[in-house]
Design a protein around this motif. Structure first.
Motif, PDB file in Angstrom:
ATOM      1  N   SER A   1      28.732 -49.524 -46.142  1.00 24.17           N
ATOM      2  CA  SER A   1      29.410 -49.887 -44.518  1.00 24.17           C
ATOM      3  C   SER A   1      30.601 -50.496 -44.508  1.00 24.17           C
ATOM      4  O   SER A   1      30.973 -51.070 -45.618  1.00 24.17           O
ATOM      5  CB  SER A   1      28.242 -50.831 -43.992  1.00 24.17           C
ATOM      6  N   CYS A   2      31.222 -50.860 -43.250  1.00 28.88           N
ATOM      7  CA  CYS A   2      32.241 -51.379 -43.305  1.00 28.88           C
ATOM      8  C   CYS A   2      32.208 -53.002 -43.445  1.00 28.88           C
ATOM      9  O   CYS A   2      31.178 -53.584 -43.214  1.00 28.88           O
ATOM     10  CB  CYS A   2      32.952 -51.223 -41.713  1.00 28.88           C
ATOM     11  N   VAL A   3      33.078 -53.766 -44.067  1.00 32.35           N
ATOM     12  CA  VAL A   3      32.997 -55.197 -44.283  1.00 32.35           C
ATOM     13  C   VAL A   3      33.047 -55.993 -42.926  1.00 32.35           C
ATOM     14  O   VAL A   3      32.622 -57.035 -42.814  1.00 32.35           O
ATOM     15  CB  VAL A   3      33.903 -55.572 -45.189  1.00 32.35           C
ATOM     16  N   GLN A   4      33.673 -55.412 -41.800  1.00 33.27           N
ATOM     17  CA  GLN A   4      33.593 -56.154 -40.536  1.00 33.27           C
ATOM     18  C   GLN A   4      33.419 -55.368 -39.248  1.00 33.27           C
ATOM     19  O   GLN A   4      33.199 -56.086 -38.479  1.00 33.27           O
ATOM     20  CB  GLN A   4      35.271 -56.447 -40.287  1.00 33.27           C
ATOM     21  N   CYS A   5      32.513 -54.302 -39.610  1.00 40.54           N
ATOM     22  CA  CYS A   5      31.851 -53.897 -38.421  1.00 40.54           C
ATOM     23  C   CYS A   5      30.497 -53.244 -38.915  1.00 40.54           C
ATOM     24  O   CYS A   5      30.283 -52.933 -40.013  1.00 40.54           O
ATOM     25  CB  CYS A   5      32.316 -52.543 -38.034  1.00 40.54           C
ATOM     26  N   ASP A   6      29.580 -53.299 -38.181  1.00 40.17           N
ATOM     27  CA  ASP A   6      28.174 -52.859 -38.665  1.00 40.17           C
ATOM     28  C   ASP A   6      28.126 -51.361 -38.366  1.00 40.17           C
ATOM     29  O   ASP A   6      27.282 -50.992 -37.244  1.00 40.17           O
ATOM     30  CB  ASP A   6      26.950 -53.442 -37.712  1.00 40.17           C
TER      31      ASP A   6
ATOM     32  N   GLN B   1      36.092 -44.267 -44.802  1.00 35.79           N
ATOM     33  CA  GLN B   1      36.769 -44.945 -43.861  1.00 35.79           C
ATOM     34  C   GLN B   1      36.048 -45.513 -42.674  1.00 35.79           C
ATOM     35  O   GLN B   1      34.892 -44.790 -42.435  1.00 35.79           O
ATOM     36  CB  GLN B   1      37.907 -43.934 -43.088  1.00 35.79           C
ATOM     37  N   CYS B   2      36.401 -46.781 -42.185  1.00 34.70           N
ATOM     38  CA  CYS B   2      35.708 -47.190 -40.963  1.00 34.70           C
ATOM     39  C   CYS B   2      36.564 -46.513 -39.526  1.00 34.70           C
ATOM     40  O   CYS B   2      37.769 -46.739 -39.347  1.00 34.70           O
ATOM     41  CB  CYS B   2      35.821 -48.665 -40.825  1.00 34.70           C
ATOM     42  N   HIS B   3      35.690 -45.985 -38.647  1.00 36.81           N
ATOM     43  CA  HIS B   3      36.231 -45.299 -37.406  1.00 36.81           C
ATOM     44  C   HIS B   3      36.459 -46.159 -36.399  1.00 36.81           C
ATOM     45  O   HIS B   3      36.754 -45.861 -35.518  1.00 36.81           O
ATOM     46  CB  HIS B   3      35.503 -43.783 -37.118  1.00 36.81           C
ATOM     47  N   TYR B   4      36.068 -47.483 -36.553  1.00 37.01           N
ATOM     48  CA  TYR B   4      36.244 -48.716 -35.406  1.00 37.01           C
ATOM     49  C   TYR B   4      37.170 -49.260 -35.768  1.00 37.01           C
ATOM     50  O   TYR B   4      38.015 -49.961 -34.706  1.00 37.01           O
ATOM     51  CB  TYR B   4      34.838 -49.217 -35.367  1.00 37.01           C
ATOM     52  N   CYS B   5      37.734 -49.797 -37.082  1.00 34.04           N
ATOM     53  CA  CYS B   5      39.039 -50.720 -37.315  1.00 34.04           C
ATOM     54  C   CYS B   5      39.452 -50.212 -38.223  1.00 34.04           C
ATOM     55  O   CYS B   5      40.699 -50.916 -38.573  1.00 34.04           O
ATOM     56  CB  CYS B   5      37.987 -52.061 -37.584  1.00 34.04           C
ATOM     57  N   GLY B   6      39.494 -49.107 -38.776  1.00 28.70           N
ATOM     58  CA  GLY B   6      40.656 -48.441 -39.647  1.00 28.70           C
ATOM     59  C   GLY B   6      40.368 -49.100 -41.139  1.00 28.70           C
ATOM     60  O   GLY B   6      40.978 -48.589 -42.196  1.00 28.70           O
ATOM     61  N   TYR B   7      39.449 -49.916 -41.469  1.00 31.63           N
ATOM     62  CA  TYR B   7      39.170 -50.244 -42.768  1.00 31.63           C
ATOM     63  C   TYR B   7      38.964 -49.108 -43.716  1.00 31.63           C
ATOM     64  O   TYR B   7      38.098 -48.331 -43.357  1.00 31.63           O
ATOM     65  CB  TYR B   7      37.949 -51.195 -42.907  1.00 31.63           C
ATOM     66  N   HIS B   8      39.378 -49.076 -45.143  1.00 33.26           N
ATOM     67  CA  HIS B   8      39.013 -47.935 -46.078  1.00 33.26           C
ATOM     68  C   HIS B   8      39.033 -48.385 -47.394  1.00 33.26           C
ATOM     69  O   HIS B   8      39.462 -49.575 -47.698  1.00 33.26           O
ATOM     70  CB  HIS B   8      39.950 -46.798 -45.937  1.00 33.26           C
TER      71      HIS B   8
HETATM   72 ZN    ZN Z   1      35.308 -51.326 -39.434  1.00 26.99          ZN
END
Ligand code: ZN
Ligand code: ADP
Ligand code: ZN
Length: 851
Positions: free
Chosen positions: A565-570, A583-590
């Motif tokens: 999972s993303c580190v800053q989004c659930d 990749q996170c599609h909500y915040c761009g984290y990868h």
């Molecule tokens: Zn995220």
């Protein structure tokens, strides 16, 4: 507050100024006598606000008073020579702030192009008191001081450059304490007209072409100069007064030769201000004749627009209506009913738009043609330009700031057929005669973030009303609300049920997928693969629609069920094979693909689900030779790549186009024999009351890409849940059936169009705080709304960018006056909640009519 009065003896002038900040209302400033004649409505003025900030605010009202408040701060300067908006824009902004629960300052921020929206820029200057540089300077301080003795001021950006470091504020702060420097605020205006060096003939040659023989004699000895003169005459035939750069290039001559011609008094170089936006240079064509069906539709539209026989008619239906507005503000004239043009895909709605635009232009009116952003780059712009040439102004997100300002000015002056995405609503129209909202069902008309969170289609209806303009909503799959309004008589309904010309609607079939695959590679059924094969062999093209980008939407542990999972989004991370990352599609984290499960240590990890990348991959297994192109957010990010892909597809260089909903947007290709919808289930199972409507619209729209012109196309829909009624309706092209069934469901669950929705989202860094806030809200909302309050609840994705979210959804009776009262009360409640201890960092987001 009154607008535009003249100052009288002994009276003081005050300006109400709107600041580009999320503050409620306007601020009053004193107008010094020397500026009184310059200040007027709609001009930007420089005003102080807060401790040391300067802003460019907009004057929205003026007043005269005999005795004023001497504590009021003064207007410092007037930025504009003429207003940047008309009063009608200000009314529109106020309506929007009111209706969508934000501030007029936020609307202004969204409305004005960056170059018209100055805020102050901080500059570092040497302290006035400073006579000599003190000895004890650090090396860095010395560098800055030295730079300042050469340049009188440095921007923060400059300081960073000189020191080669990002954090410079501590150093500047220290230098301020030592009395070395001080900060200065300056308002920067950066719009500059585009000026080009152009070339023309000097006299007597300009007016007496026979004299040119003499000119040629004068240059006969220089080959370069002769070439230049010849090239000039050649270029000039196409366009008078050609550009210097173009001329030199054409003649293959050096600049010195041109200089020589200038000296000899033959050619003259001068600077001309040219338009950055009115630059169409293609040929004009006349639009083809209308079909019988189009003629009939046009007649029906004109009839609907004709002034109502009894003036009361329109007003009355507006009262009873169910559109999400109760127009406030006075319209210029009695506005006509909005028209909904429901025309199936390929019926030729654009041809009707062109006809209506023609009539508006002939009447000297401006036109606003709204489209979803992504549809703007393509065919439609060219189609309109062919008919209307330079009158077409395109307002899209890729315009640079200078272009934006020029477009703004052109529209302010009353010019333009403006083609734009939703934000074009804010342009300063003054003679608006027609508004078209194409693909009116599209969700991208909704602005999500930041405020104003408005629905562009609905706002367009109000804008047209305010400007006394006609408005046409067009779609093959109208939004349920729009169709309902049309059925109820609030809008006029005009339908086109046949495709233009010989073209037939495609044959649609559902392919049952139950029990076929889960983790395996086979996301494409045997039937679909065979159909692709047959289509390609017949020399036609294929579109495959898969509404999810990336390779796979989740990586799971087979042993314990852990998900990366993303580190800053659930939210689970999506695997992108092409970039080899999650990749996170909500915040761009990868990050990298996990190799082992951090919870249980197992290496038995598998990718679950599938996106466009995987479909592309799978295709290559079956058809290694096939020319496949993916079209999704990842492949169209580069400038011009969207247009390039479409062009290549149109030219037949691409055989199969695999894409997300981008491939569904109003594109018109001639050789698409097959459309495959890879997973209908994904569309239908979306957790939202509009899921069925969205799924229906997407499937019908993408199906509409199949088989235009003579050949009948084919559509294959893969679905596990084949019994879903929406599939049957898509199969039969049965909009009516879908509409009736869906409407019954909306009625049962009290959803729009039977109710109005208002969603409140609370955001905070701490879960505990957001919960506290939710409890306070609930305690006050429950007694008022009872069962019509859903939540507070953690949404589908409960944490985004490190912020915890809680949502509440309120359903209200469609009674505008009552809703307006609720909105006011909810805003006050929000202010109250934020004042509670520990909740100052709480964000409260109101979404009116969310979609
Ligand atoms: Zn995220
Ligand atoms: P829609 O937007 O309703 O799906 P389009 O406006 O894209 O349909 O039209 C479908 C096709 O039919 C286009 O290729 C268009 O050029 C063609 N067409 C529509 N009307 C006419 C007309 N009156 N004359 C010639 N071609 C037309
Ligand atoms: Zn595990």
């Amino acid at each position: 507050m009154r607008e535009g009065l003249h100052p009288e003896g002994g009276e003081l002038l005050y300006a109400e100024v709107l600041l580009p900040l999320p503050l409620p209302g306007t601020y009053t400033y004193a107008v010094p006598p020397n500026l009184a004649s310059e200040v007027s409505f709609g001009k930007r003025v420089e005003v102080p606000f807060g401790k040391r900030k300067l802003y460019a605010g907009l004057v929205v009202a003026l007043s005269h008073q005999r005795s004023g408040d001497s504590r009021l701060k003064p207007v410092l300067s007037v930025i504009d020579e003429r207003p940047v908006i008309h009063p009608v824009q200000w009314r529109f902004w106020q309506w929007m702030a009111d209706y969508y629960m934000c501030t007029p300052g936020e609307v202004m921020n969204a409305a004005l192009p960056a170059h018209l929206k100055l805020s102050s820029e901080t500059r570092v200057v040497l302290s006035d008191a400073l006579t000599d540089l003190p000895d004890a300077l650090t090396e860095k301080e010395y560098l800055i001081a030295e730079a300042l003795s050469i340049q009188s001021a440095l921007r923060i950006q400059d300081v960073k450059g000189i020191l080669q470091q990002q954090t410079v504020y501590p150093l500047i702060h220290r230098m301020m304490q030592k009395g070395l420097v001080r900060l200065e605020e300056e308002l920067k205006e950066s719009y500059k007209p585009r000026q080009l060096s152009c070339v023309r003939l000097c006299e007597p040659y300009a007016s007496n072409r026979d004299a040119l023989t003499e000119a040629f004699n004068l240059v006969a000895r220089s080959e370069h100069q002769t070439n230049l003169l010849l090239a000039f005459l050649d270029l000039e035939r196409k366009r008078p007064e050609p550009r210097q750069s173009e001329l030199l290039k054409r003649a293959g001559a050096p600049h010195s030769s041109l200089k020589a011609l200038q000296k000899k008094g033959i050619l003259e170089v001068y600077t001309r201000t040219v338009s950055r936006i009115e630059d169409y240079e293609g040929m004009l064509e006349t639009a083809s004749p209308l079909s019988a069906q189009q003629k009939e539709a046009l007649r029906a539209i004109e009839e609907a627009y004709a002034p109502p026989a009894s003036a009361g008619g329109a007003a009355e239906s507006a009262e009873k209506g169910t559109a999400p507005h109760l127009p406030k503000g006075k319209p210029k004239k009695v506005s006509s009913k909005p028209v909904l043009l429901h025309g199936i895909t390929g019926s030729g709605k654009t041809r009707i738009y062109i006809e209506l635009i023609k009539r508006a232009v002939e009447a000297g009116q401006q036109v606003l043609y709204l489209l979803p952003e992504i549809a703007l780059t393509t065919q439609i712009v060219q189609r309109l330009q062919k008919v209307f040439g330079r009158q077409v102004l395109v307002y899209h997100s890729r315009l640079n700031n200078n272009q934006r300002v020029e477009l703004w000015q052109a529209v302010y002056e009353g010019r333009g057929i403006v083609l734009g995405a939703r934000s074009a609503l804010f342009l300063p129209f003054c003679k608006l005669g027609l508004v078209i909202v194409d693909e009116e069902h599209e969700t991208s008309y909704r602005q999500q973030d930041p405020a104003p969170r408005y629905q562009g289609r609905d706002s367009a209806v109000f804008l047209a009303h305010l400007q006394g303009a006609r408005i046409l909503l067009g779609s093959a799959t109208p939004a349920l609300e729009s169709y309902y309004n049309a059925r109820k008589g609030k809008y006029a309904l005009v339908e086109m049920k046949e495709r233009y010309g010989e073209s037939q609607l495609p044959e649609v079939r559902v392919i049952p997928m139950r029990g076929r695959q889960n983790k395996g590679p086979a996301h494409l059924s045997k039937e679909l693969i065979e159909a692709i094969q047959a289509t390609i062999e017949a020399g036609d093209q294929v579109i495959l629609f898969q509404n999810r980008r990336g390779y796979a939407p989740a990586l799971r542990c087979e042993t314990c069920g852990w998900t990366q999972s993303c580190v800053q989004c659930d939210v689970s991370l999506t695997y992108h094979k092409y970039r080899q990352e999650m990749q996170c599609h909500y915040c761009g984290y990868h990050t990298k693909l996990a190799k082992t499960c951090p919870d249980c240590g197992s290496t038995d990890l598998f990718l679950q689900g599938f996106g466009t990348e995987k479909i592309e991959d799978e295709l290559k297994i079956y058809f290694p030779e096939l020319r496949v192109q993916r079209m999704d957010y990842d492949t169209v990010r580069g400038k011009g790549s969207y247009a390039r892909i479409l062009e290549e597809f149109d030219e037949g260089q691409i055989e199969v186009l695999v894409g997300t909903q981008m491939v569904t947007k109003g594109l018109d290709f001639e050789h698409v024999g097959l459309v495959g919808i890879v997973s209908a289930d994904q569309l239908l199972s979306f957790p939202d009351f509009r899921a069925a409507e969205r799924a229906f619209q997407l499937m019908v729209q993408v199906a509409g890409r199949a088989g235009r012109k003579e050949k009948r196309g084919k559509v294959l829909i893969q679905a596990a849940n084949t019994a879903h009624p929406v599939l049957q309706e898509v199969l039969e092209h049965n909009f009516e059936g879908f509409y009736k069934r869906e409407l019954a469901e909306r009625r049962d669950f009290f959803y729009p169009p039977f109710s109005r929705l208002l969603r409140i989202t609370l955001r905070h860094r701490k879960a505990q705080r957001v919960n506290e806030a939710a409890r306070i809200f609930e305690a006050r909302l429950r007694p008022v709304f009872g069962q019509h309050l859903a939540g507070p609840a953690v949404p589908h994705i409960g944490r985004v960018r490190g912020q915890y979210l809680i949502q509440m959804l309120i359903k209200m009776e469609p009674r505008p006056a009552e809703i307006a009262n609720y909105k006011r009360w909810l805003r006050k409640l929000g202010d109250f909640v934020r004042k509670q201890p520990g909740l100052s960092g709480l964000q409260i987001i109101y979404e009116v009519d969310p979609s």
